[in-house]
Scaffold this motif. Structure first.
Motif, PDB file in Angstrom:
ATOM      1  N   LYS A  75       0.817  -1.189  -0.070  1.00  0.00           N
ATOM      2  CA  LYS A  75       0.109  -0.088  -0.018  1.00  0.00           C
ATOM      3  C   LYS A  75       1.068   1.283  -0.200  1.00  0.00           C
ATOM      4  CE  LYS A  75      -3.868  -2.468   2.242  1.00  0.00           C
ATOM      5  NZ  LYS A  75      -4.604  -2.606   1.180  1.00  0.00           N
ATOM      6  N   LEU A  76       1.200   1.817  -1.163  1.00  0.00           N
ATOM      7  CA  LEU A  76       1.863   3.003  -1.233  1.00  0.00           C
ATOM      8  C   LEU A  76       1.318   3.902  -1.729  1.00  0.00           C
ATOM      9  CD1 LEU A  76       5.142   0.866  -2.870  1.00  0.00           C
ATOM     10  CD2 LEU A  76       4.742   1.633  -0.498  1.00  0.00           C
ATOM     11  N   ASP A  77       1.669   5.214  -1.634  1.00  0.00           N
ATOM     12  CA  ASP A  77       1.270   6.310  -2.389  1.00  0.00           C
ATOM     13  C   ASP A  77       2.221   6.793  -3.602  1.00  0.00           C
ATOM     14  OD1 ASP A  77      -0.883   6.967  -0.451  1.00  0.00           O
ATOM     15  OD2 ASP A  77       0.469   8.006   0.868  1.00  0.00           O
ATOM     16  N   TRP A  78       1.737   6.947  -4.868  1.00  0.00           N
ATOM     17  CA  TRP A  78       2.505   7.195  -5.841  1.00  0.00           C
ATOM     18  C   TRP A  78       2.355   8.386  -6.364  1.00  0.00           C
ATOM     19  CZ3 TRP A  78       6.128   3.814  -7.114  1.00  0.00           C
ATOM     20  CH2 TRP A  78       6.223   2.522  -6.673  1.00  0.00           C
ATOM     21  N   HIS A  79       3.358   9.227  -6.617  1.00  0.00           N
ATOM     22  CA  HIS A  79       3.407  10.471  -6.928  1.00  0.00           C
ATOM     23  C   HIS A  79       4.240  10.699  -8.548  1.00  0.00           C
ATOM     24  CE1 HIS A  79       2.872  12.551  -3.106  1.00  0.00           C
ATOM     25  NE2 HIS A  79       2.740  11.242  -2.545  1.00  0.00           N
ATOM     26  N   PHE A  80       3.840  11.087  -9.334  1.00  0.00           N
ATOM     27  CA  PHE A  80       4.309  11.519 -10.738  1.00  0.00           C
ATOM     28  C   PHE A  80       4.957  12.880 -10.606  1.00  0.00           C
ATOM     29  CE2 PHE A  80       5.128  11.969 -15.097  1.00  0.00           C
ATOM     30  CZ  PHE A  80       5.638  11.009 -15.331  1.00  0.00           C
ATOM     31  N   ILE A  81       6.092  12.901 -11.039  1.00  0.00           N
ATOM     32  CA  ILE A  81       6.892  14.338 -10.743  1.00  0.00           C
ATOM     33  C   ILE A  81       7.607  14.686 -12.113  1.00  0.00           C
ATOM     34  CG2 ILE A  81       7.200  13.996  -8.300  1.00  0.00           C
ATOM     35  CD1 ILE A  81      10.118  13.119  -8.449  1.00  0.00           C
ATOM     36  N   GLY A  82       7.533  13.893 -13.195  1.00  0.00           N
ATOM     37  CA  GLY A  82       8.198  14.342 -14.161  1.00  0.00           C
ATOM     38  C   GLY A  82       7.268  14.997 -15.408  1.00  0.00           C
ATOM     39  N   PRO A  83       7.896  15.427 -16.496  1.00  0.00           N
ATOM     40  CA  PRO A  83       6.895  16.003 -17.476  1.00  0.00           C
ATOM     41  C   PRO A  83       6.059  14.956 -18.190  1.00  0.00           C
ATOM     42  CG  PRO A  83       9.233  15.790 -18.354  1.00  0.00           C
ATOM     43  CD  PRO A  83       9.472  15.437 -16.771  1.00  0.00           C
ATOM     44  N   THR A  94      -4.428   6.586 -14.238  1.00  0.00           N
ATOM     45  CA  THR A  94      -4.900   5.249 -13.560  1.00  0.00           C
ATOM     46  C   THR A  94      -3.977   5.005 -12.411  1.00  0.00           C
ATOM     47  OG1 THR A  94      -5.449   4.683 -15.768  1.00  0.00           O
ATOM     48  CG2 THR A  94      -5.273   2.815 -14.392  1.00  0.00           C
ATOM     49  N   TRP A  95      -2.817   5.215 -12.494  1.00  0.00           N
ATOM     50  CA  TRP A  95      -1.852   4.404 -11.400  1.00  0.00           C
ATOM     51  C   TRP A  95      -1.375   5.375 -10.361  1.00  0.00           C
ATOM     52  CZ3 TRP A  95      -2.303  -0.390 -10.598  1.00  0.00           C
ATOM     53  CH2 TRP A  95      -2.601  -1.420 -11.821  1.00  0.00           C
ATOM     54  N   PHE A  96      -1.314   6.469 -10.533  1.00  0.00           N
ATOM     55  CA  PHE A  96      -0.748   7.570  -9.547  1.00  0.00           C
ATOM     56  C   PHE A  96      -1.912   8.228  -8.667  1.00  0.00           C
ATOM     57  CE2 PHE A  96       2.774   6.929 -12.370  1.00  0.00           C
ATOM     58  CZ  PHE A  96       3.808   6.915 -11.734  1.00  0.00           C
ATOM     59  N   ASP A  97      -1.472   8.519  -7.543  1.00  0.00           N
ATOM     60  CA  ASP A  97      -2.186   9.291  -6.655  1.00  0.00           C
ATOM     61  C   ASP A  97      -1.925  10.892  -6.572  1.00  0.00           C
ATOM     62  OD1 ASP A  97      -3.277   6.873  -4.981  1.00  0.00           O
ATOM     63  OD2 ASP A  97      -1.115   6.540  -4.823  1.00  0.00           O
ATOM     64  N   TRP A  98      -0.588  11.225  -6.924  1.00  0.00           N
ATOM     65  CA  TRP A  98      -0.416  12.681  -7.060  1.00  0.00           C
ATOM     66  C   TRP A  98       0.461  12.903  -8.317  1.00  0.00           C
ATOM     67  CZ3 TRP A  98      -0.181  16.743  -3.266  1.00  0.00           C
ATOM     68  CH2 TRP A  98      -0.656  16.488  -1.934  1.00  0.00           C
ATOM     69  N   VAL A  99       0.124  14.193  -8.884  1.00  0.00           N
ATOM     70  CA  VAL A  99       1.063  14.358 -10.119  1.00  0.00           C
ATOM     71  C   VAL A  99       1.517  16.002  -9.482  1.00  0.00           C
ATOM     72  CG1 VAL A  99       0.950  15.339 -12.418  1.00  0.00           C
ATOM     73  CG2 VAL A  99      -0.486  13.294 -11.829  1.00  0.00           C
ATOM     74  N   HIS A 100       2.639  16.114  -9.851  1.00  0.00           N
ATOM     75  CA  HIS A 100       3.386  17.571  -9.285  1.00  0.00           C
ATOM     76  C   HIS A 100       3.737  18.431 -10.575  1.00  0.00           C
ATOM     77  CE1 HIS A 100       5.046  15.943  -5.039  1.00  0.00           C
ATOM     78  NE2 HIS A 100       3.887  15.080  -5.532  1.00  0.00           N
ATOM     79  N   PRO A 121     -10.284  11.791  -5.989  1.00  0.00           N
ATOM     80  CA  PRO A 121      -9.720  12.777  -6.910  1.00  0.00           C
ATOM     81  C   PRO A 121      -8.170  12.675  -7.198  1.00  0.00           C
ATOM     82  CG  PRO A 121     -11.248  13.893  -5.628  1.00  0.00           C
ATOM     83  CD  PRO A 121     -11.057  12.772  -4.944  1.00  0.00           C
ATOM     84  N   LEU A 122      -7.639  12.754  -8.135  1.00  0.00           N
ATOM     85  CA  LEU A 122      -6.111  12.968  -8.301  1.00  0.00           C
ATOM     86  C   LEU A 122      -5.433  14.177  -7.815  1.00  0.00           C
ATOM     87  CD1 LEU A 122      -3.622  11.569  -9.655  1.00  0.00           C
ATOM     88  CD2 LEU A 122      -4.195  12.595 -11.806  1.00  0.00           C
ATOM     89  N   ASN A 123      -4.698  14.148  -6.932  1.00  0.00           N
ATOM     90  CA  ASN A 123      -4.231  15.133  -6.144  1.00  0.00           C
ATOM     91  C   ASN A 123      -2.857  15.757  -7.044  1.00  0.00           C
ATOM     92  OD1 ASN A 123      -5.200  15.192  -3.439  1.00  0.00           O
ATOM     93  ND2 ASN A 123      -4.321  13.283  -3.556  1.00  0.00           N
ATOM     94  N   VAL A 124      -3.090  17.196  -7.371  1.00  0.00           N
ATOM     95  CA  VAL A 124      -2.152  17.631  -8.480  1.00  0.00           C
ATOM     96  C   VAL A 124      -1.520  18.985  -7.783  1.00  0.00           C
ATOM     97  CG1 VAL A 124      -3.399  16.784 -10.308  1.00  0.00           C
ATOM     98  CG2 VAL A 124      -3.856  19.095  -9.644  1.00  0.00           C
ATOM     99  N   CYS A 125      -0.259  19.137  -8.283  1.00  0.00           N
ATOM    100  CA  CYS A 125       0.366  20.355  -8.034  1.00  0.00           C
ATOM    101  C   CYS A 125       0.737  20.871  -9.401  1.00  0.00           C
ATOM    102  CB  CYS A 125       1.754  20.159  -7.307  1.00  0.00           C
ATOM    103  SG  CYS A 125       1.347  19.656  -5.615  1.00  0.00           S
ATOM    104  N   ILE A 126       0.776  22.342  -9.291  1.00  0.00           N
ATOM    105  CA  ILE A 126       1.308  23.241 -10.699  1.00  0.00           C
ATOM    106  C   ILE A 126       2.818  23.259 -10.433  1.00  0.00           C
ATOM    107  CG2 ILE A 126       1.020  25.118 -11.692  1.00  0.00           C
ATOM    108  CD1 ILE A 126      -1.819  25.416 -10.978  1.00  0.00           C
ATOM    109  N   GLN A 127       3.546  22.801 -11.439  1.00  0.00           N
ATOM    110  CA  GLN A 127       4.950  23.403 -11.470  1.00  0.00           C
ATOM    111  C   GLN A 127       5.134  24.554 -12.109  1.00  0.00           C
ATOM    112  OE1 GLN A 127       7.357  20.245 -13.553  1.00  0.00           O
ATOM    113  NE2 GLN A 127       9.236  21.712 -13.321  1.00  0.00           N
ATOM    114  N   VAL A 128       6.187  25.434 -11.178  1.00  0.00           N
ATOM    115  CA  VAL A 128       6.248  26.730 -11.584  1.00  0.00           C
ATOM    116  C   VAL A 128       7.950  26.885 -11.807  1.00  0.00           C
ATOM    117  CG1 VAL A 128       6.217  29.204 -10.667  1.00  0.00           C
ATOM    118  CG2 VAL A 128       4.581  27.395 -10.046  1.00  0.00           C
ATOM    119  N   ASN A 129       7.985  27.717 -12.793  1.00  0.00           N
ATOM    120  CA  ASN A 129       9.461  28.129 -13.369  1.00  0.00           C
ATOM    121  C   ASN A 129      10.166  29.417 -12.421  1.00  0.00           C
ATOM    122  OD1 ASN A 129      11.970  28.313 -14.451  1.00  0.00           O
ATOM    123  ND2 ASN A 129      11.343  28.189 -16.405  1.00  0.00           N
TER     124      ASN A 129
END
Length: 229
Positions: A75-83, A94-100, A121-129
């Motif tokens: 039971k893991l929390d999966w975060h996608f952090i790439g483009p 489908t497979w992730f809990d977060w997208v950063h 809901p899919l938790n999301v963050c907005i990536q800022v440059n």
């Protein structure tokens, strides 16, 4: 050679000391173990030592790991952090809990459409440059408010916060200024009616500066698993 468990303990100590130095509670800071290119065995070892949140940068690799380890009963929390390319949003939804790494409305819209309505809901963050690099992903700070408003309106997504990967530097003062900029942007969005609670910032080399400026999530890979293979 240090084990994954030993490295994890050392990183937790760094987080605790950094939090103590600025009067924060280390319990308010999540450690995200960045497991890109690392084998399942390393993730299993980290999980055995109490780590539950893992970050992946590559869609196919990350989805394959999430599927294998979920089916194995972890039971893991999966975060996608790439483009994310627009043709790769469905497996991420489908497979992730977060997208950063949301940096444009099209990607957010596709993730919203492709998230199973029966899942949270899919938790999301907005990536800022925040460092202005032309080669760096992320929305420009002056374009952030419009994107945040658009993402917040989408169903099946929960806009949780902001993420940044500033240009690497050994200048601690510059590290802090860039992280402070992201915090300021978060505060400005909240003043406009958003309710963002996440600042995903800081990695192995600069997590202390990030924590001093309010990071709620630090992303650590090399200090935990060793150099990328």
């Amino acid at each position: 050679m240090m084990s994954v468990s030993d490295n994890l303990q050392a990183i937790r100590h760094r987080i605790s000391e950094a939090a103590r130095a600025c009067g924060r509670d280390a319990a308010d800071i999540l450690l995200l173990a960045v497991s890109k290119t690392k084998p399942d065995a390393d993730i299993i070892a980290a999980h055995a030592a109490g780590q539950t949140a893992f970050g992946e940068n590559y869609v196919q690799e990350g989805c394959d790991k999430a599927q294998r380890l979920t089916e194995a009963g972890l039971k893991l929390d999966w975060h996608f952090i790439g483009p994310i390319q627009s043709n790769k949003t469905r497996p991420v939804a489908t497979w992730f809990d977060w997208v950063h790494s949301i940096d444009r409305e099209k990607i957010a819209s596709r993730l919203s459409e492709q998230r199973d309505a029966h899942r949270p809901p899919l938790n999301v963050c907005i990536q800022v440059n925040v460092s202005g690099e032309t080669s760096k992903s992320g929305v420009a700070p002056d374009e952030l408010p419009a994107l945040a408003d658009a993402v917040a309106r989408l169903p099946r997504l929960a806009l949780r916060g902001l993420m940044a990967i500033p240009e690497p530097t050994d200048d601690a003062a510059l590290q802090r200024r860039r992280f402070a900029h992201l915090r300021q942007l978060r505060d400005e969005l909240n003043a406009r009616g958003h309710a963002l609670d996440t600042l995903s910032m800081g990695m192995s080399q600069d997590l202390e500066a990030a924590i001093a400026e309010g990071a709620t999530l630090v992303r650590v890979g090399s200090a935990l698993f060793g150099a990328r293979s």
